[in-house]
Write a protein that holds these residues in place. Structure first.
Motif, PDB file in Angstrom:
ATOM      1  N   ARG A   1      -9.719   0.395   2.773  1.00 23.07           N
ATOM      2  CA  ARG A   1      -8.944  -0.227   1.703  1.00 23.07           C
ATOM      3  C   ARG A   1      -9.269  -1.701   1.522  1.00 23.07           C
ATOM      4  O   ARG A   1      -9.014  -2.264   0.466  1.00 23.07           O
TER       5      ARG A   1
ATOM      6  N   LEU B   1      -9.191   6.703   0.923  1.00 25.48           N
ATOM      7  CA  LEU B   1     -10.119   5.576   0.894  1.00 25.48           C
ATOM      8  C   LEU B   1     -10.673   5.301   2.289  1.00 25.48           C
ATOM      9  O   LEU B   1      -9.915   5.212   3.255  1.00 25.48           O
TER      10      LEU B   1
ATOM     11  N   PRO C   1      -4.677   6.499  -1.967  1.00 28.06           N
ATOM     12  CA  PRO C   1      -5.085   5.555  -0.916  1.00 28.06           C
ATOM     13  C   PRO C   1      -5.463   6.209   0.406  1.00 28.06           C
ATOM     14  O   PRO C   1      -6.312   5.694   1.126  1.00 28.06           O
TER      15      PRO C   1
ATOM     16  N   TRP D   1       0.807  -1.225   0.000  1.00 31.21           N
ATOM     17  CA  TRP D   1       0.000   0.000   0.000  1.00 31.21           C
ATOM     18  C   TRP D   1       0.841   1.276   0.000  1.00 31.21           C
ATOM     19  O   TRP D   1       0.505   2.239  -0.707  1.00 31.21           O
TER      20      TRP D   1
END
Length: 286
Positions: free
Chosen positions: A187, A184, A181, A138
């Protein structure tokens, strides 16, 4: 942050409008190749603002160097197909020349008699991943976007080669925006929906994946280096045309909705004089 590539340059989506940025980068892929991150765009000066519905959006990454995909990566898809859960990801590499801009038309070639849609979550790589652990994945991801991993089911069946069934020009619609990311909500449970002519046909979340995003990219990175701007398509849930016995026809509209990004809409143009005998690869290849 949500980023788009328009005919007028890069932009951030802010309050329902596009803030065009004062940058020479032509698309998001170029930013990632140089900076390995999209964070610099967050503080980039704004040239002007335009309403979202007045912008012409183009493929956000330009033409990626690599587009990876995975077959049978949702529990729902495996169950619908009556197949066991794979022990290892079923990976393939599709031609990046198949990438199509959001809102564009895809012309189905005569060789493809069973064209199908596959709504998917696409992951965009920011920094090089090679032999990476799951915890490293990530932090090396630039963001997610929507993808339609279109497949000629008849070509897949007769050739057994995913790259051939998925690499026709326009068979990889990608976009319309990229969400970083950090924005979000969850995730591990990113929702993906697909609508064909307004009818909801796919609805699942990444929690239903057999190989989660981190495991999928980690495993892939032990065989191939993932470079900035590369795209990994993470699989499609149940509800494809293959599952429904209903393939794409002329005039169809496919809309893929992924949490946090603009919907990806693709229009189908289907030649009337389709013949499966117009292509040399009509029999299985040994």
């Amino acid at each position: 942050m949500q980023v788009v590539t328009t005919q007028s340059g890069l932009g951030r989506i802010e309050d329902g409008a596009i803030a065009l940025l004062d940058t020479a980068f032509p698309h998001v892929g170029a930013v990632l190749e140089q900076d390995g991150s999209l964070q610099g765009l967050a503080s980039c000066a704004v040239r002007r603002r335009i309403p979202l519905d007045q912008a012409t959006l183009v493929a956000p990454l330009g033409r990626p160097r690599a587009v990876w995909g995975v077959g049978l990566n949702y529990e729902s898809k495996a169950a619908r197909a009556g197949r066991g859960v794979p022990e290892h990801p079923i990976l393939y590499l599709a031609a990046s020349s198949g990438v199509l801009a959001p809102g564009a038309q895809v012309v189905i070639p005569q060789a493809a008699t069973e064209p199908d849609y596959e709504g998917e979550i696409a992951v965009v790589v920011a920094r090089r991943l090679y032999q990476a652990s799951e915890s490293e994945v990530w932090p090396a991801i630039a963001g997610i976007t929507a993808a339609n991993d279109m497949t000629a089911r008849d070509v897949m069946r007769t050739t057994t080669i995913p790259a051939l069934a998925k690499s026709y020009p326009g068979f990889t619609p990608l976009g319309a925006s990229i969400r970083t990311p950090d924005d979000l909500a969850d995730r591990d449970a990113i929702r993906v929906r697909t609508r064909v002519n307004g009818e909801l046909v796919q609805d699942d979340t990444s929690a239903g994946m057999i190989f989660a995003v981190t495991e999928l990219l980690s495993r892939l990175s032990w065989f191939a280096a993932l470079e900035p701007g590369d795209v990994v398509l993470t699989g499609t849930p149940a509800g494809t045309g293959q599952d429904r016995g209903c393939f794409l026809a002329d005039g169809d509209e496919i809309r893929v909705e992924v949490d946090g990004v603009l919907p990806l809409v693709t229009h189908v143009v289907r030649p009337a004089d389709v013949s499966p005998h117009d292509h040399r690869l009509t029999e299985p290849v040994s």
